[in-house]
Design an enzyme around this catalytic site. Structure first.
Site, mmCIF file in Angstrom:
data_model
loop_
_atom_site.group_PDB
_atom_site.id
_atom_site.type_symbol
_atom_site.label_atom_id
_atom_site.label_comp_id
_atom_site.label_asym_id
_atom_site.label_seq_id
_atom_site.Cartn_x
_atom_site.Cartn_y
_atom_site.Cartn_z
ATOM 1 N N HIS A 105 38.216 41.473 35.967
ATOM 2 C CA HIS A 105 38.743 41.924 37.263
ATOM 3 C C HIS A 105 39.120 43.397 37.150
ATOM 4 O O HIS A 105 39.593 43.830 36.106
ATOM 5 C CB HIS A 105 39.998 41.118 37.635
ATOM 6 C CG HIS A 105 40.775 41.739 38.761
ATOM 7 N ND1 HIS A 105 40.456 41.520 40.083
ATOM 8 C CD2 HIS A 105 41.818 42.608 38.763
ATOM 9 C CE1 HIS A 105 41.287 42.222 40.843
ATOM 10 N NE2 HIS A 105 42.119 42.890 40.071
ATOM 11 N N TYR A 129 45.648 36.415 44.019
ATOM 12 C CA TYR A 129 44.455 36.550 44.872
ATOM 13 C C TYR A 129 44.751 36.259 46.348
ATOM 14 O O TYR A 129 43.830 35.878 47.080
ATOM 15 C CB TYR A 129 43.353 35.614 44.374
ATOM 16 C CG TYR A 129 42.490 36.197 43.261
ATOM 17 C CD1 TYR A 129 41.776 37.379 43.442
ATOM 18 C CD2 TYR A 129 42.352 35.544 42.045
ATOM 19 C CE1 TYR A 129 40.963 37.912 42.441
ATOM 20 C CE2 TYR A 129 41.537 36.067 41.024
ATOM 21 C CZ TYR A 129 40.846 37.250 41.242
ATOM 22 O OH TYR A 129 40.042 37.771 40.254
ATOM 23 N N ASN A 181 32.938 35.864 36.278
ATOM 24 C CA ASN A 181 32.316 37.170 36.059
ATOM 25 C C ASN A 181 33.100 38.089 35.122
ATOM 26 O O ASN A 181 33.064 39.300 35.238
ATOM 27 C CB ASN A 181 32.012 37.848 37.403
ATOM 28 C CG ASN A 181 33.251 38.047 38.245
ATOM 29 O OD1 ASN A 181 34.350 37.739 37.815
ATOM 30 N ND2 ASN A 181 33.076 38.585 39.446
ATOM 31 N N LYS A 199 38.895 37.694 32.183
ATOM 32 C CA LYS A 199 39.010 36.386 32.831
ATOM 33 C C LYS A 199 38.769 35.229 31.836
ATOM 34 O O LYS A 199 38.212 35.439 30.749
ATOM 35 C CB LYS A 199 38.012 36.313 33.998
ATOM 36 C CG LYS A 199 38.349 37.298 35.136
ATOM 37 C CD LYS A 199 37.423 37.085 36.322
ATOM 38 C CE LYS A 199 37.784 37.992 37.487
ATOM 39 N NZ LYS A 199 36.944 37.733 38.681
ATOM 40 N N GLU A 225 49.089 44.809 41.849
ATOM 41 C CA GLU A 225 48.627 43.977 40.722
ATOM 42 C C GLU A 225 49.363 44.323 39.426
ATOM 43 O O GLU A 225 49.734 43.421 38.659
ATOM 44 C CB GLU A 225 47.109 44.129 40.581
ATOM 45 C CG GLU A 225 46.380 43.505 41.777
ATOM 46 C CD GLU A 225 44.885 43.778 41.816
ATOM 47 O OE1 GLU A 225 44.380 44.539 40.970
ATOM 48 O OE2 GLU A 225 44.221 43.199 42.700
#
Ligand code: GDP
Length: 139
Positions: A117, A51, A114, A11, A128
């Site tokens: 993913h 998302y 965070n 990320k 995805e």
């Protein structure tokens, strides 16, 4: 169990902090084979499409703004039990709850920023991987 594919993103927070190499090393050390890899910069609407399952959540706008705030690395990964093993390697969504030694414990700053993913099921992994990679790019 036979070989399974999963999808991962390094990320924007981890990219900005210079942790991409260390995270790729953790993924490699854990025995994942890289089936496809690319660096890219998502638009807000591309992040929203990725998302979409979270569209009703209160953090959706913030999450998709964050995910389109800088470059990312998208990865299709393969190994036995890849989906569960990557989730274990990542650690809990909130780094405050992540186990010692996990990627999020080491590199994540907050529940939103965070670091990584990982797909949570076979159907989401298939969606995805297909969102980011063409069939010919999976080798
Ligand atoms: P994951 O599967 O562990 O990535 O977690 P989820 O699928 O539940 O959430 C997707 C992503 O949304 C997370 O990785 C975080 O970046 C973000 N997120 C999850 N929960 C929260 C929250 O409560 N607040 C905010 N701001 N972001 C969240």
């Amino acid at each position: 169990m036979s070989s399974q594919r999963t999808f991962s993103i390094i990320k924007p927070d981890a990219m900005r902090k210079g942790h991409a190499g260390a995270i790729l090393a953790e993924i490699d050390k854990a025995g994942f084979r890289i089936v496809a890899i690319k660096k890219l910069f998502l638009s807000k609407s591309q992040a929203e499409g990725f998302y979409y399952v979270h569209a009703h959540r209160p953090f959706f706008d913030s999450l998709t703004t964050f995910m389109s705030s800088g470059t990312i690395i998208a990865l299709a990964l393969e190994k036995e039990n890849a989906i569960a093993d990557l989730r274990k390697l990542m650690g809990a969504t909130n780094p405050a709850n992540a186990e010692e030694g996990t990627i999020r414990k080491k590199f994540a700053g907050s529940i939103e920023e965070n670091a990584i993913h990982g797909s949570d099921a076979e159907d989401t992994a298939a969606f995805e991987i297909g969102y980011f990679f063409a069939g010919l790019e999976l080798v």
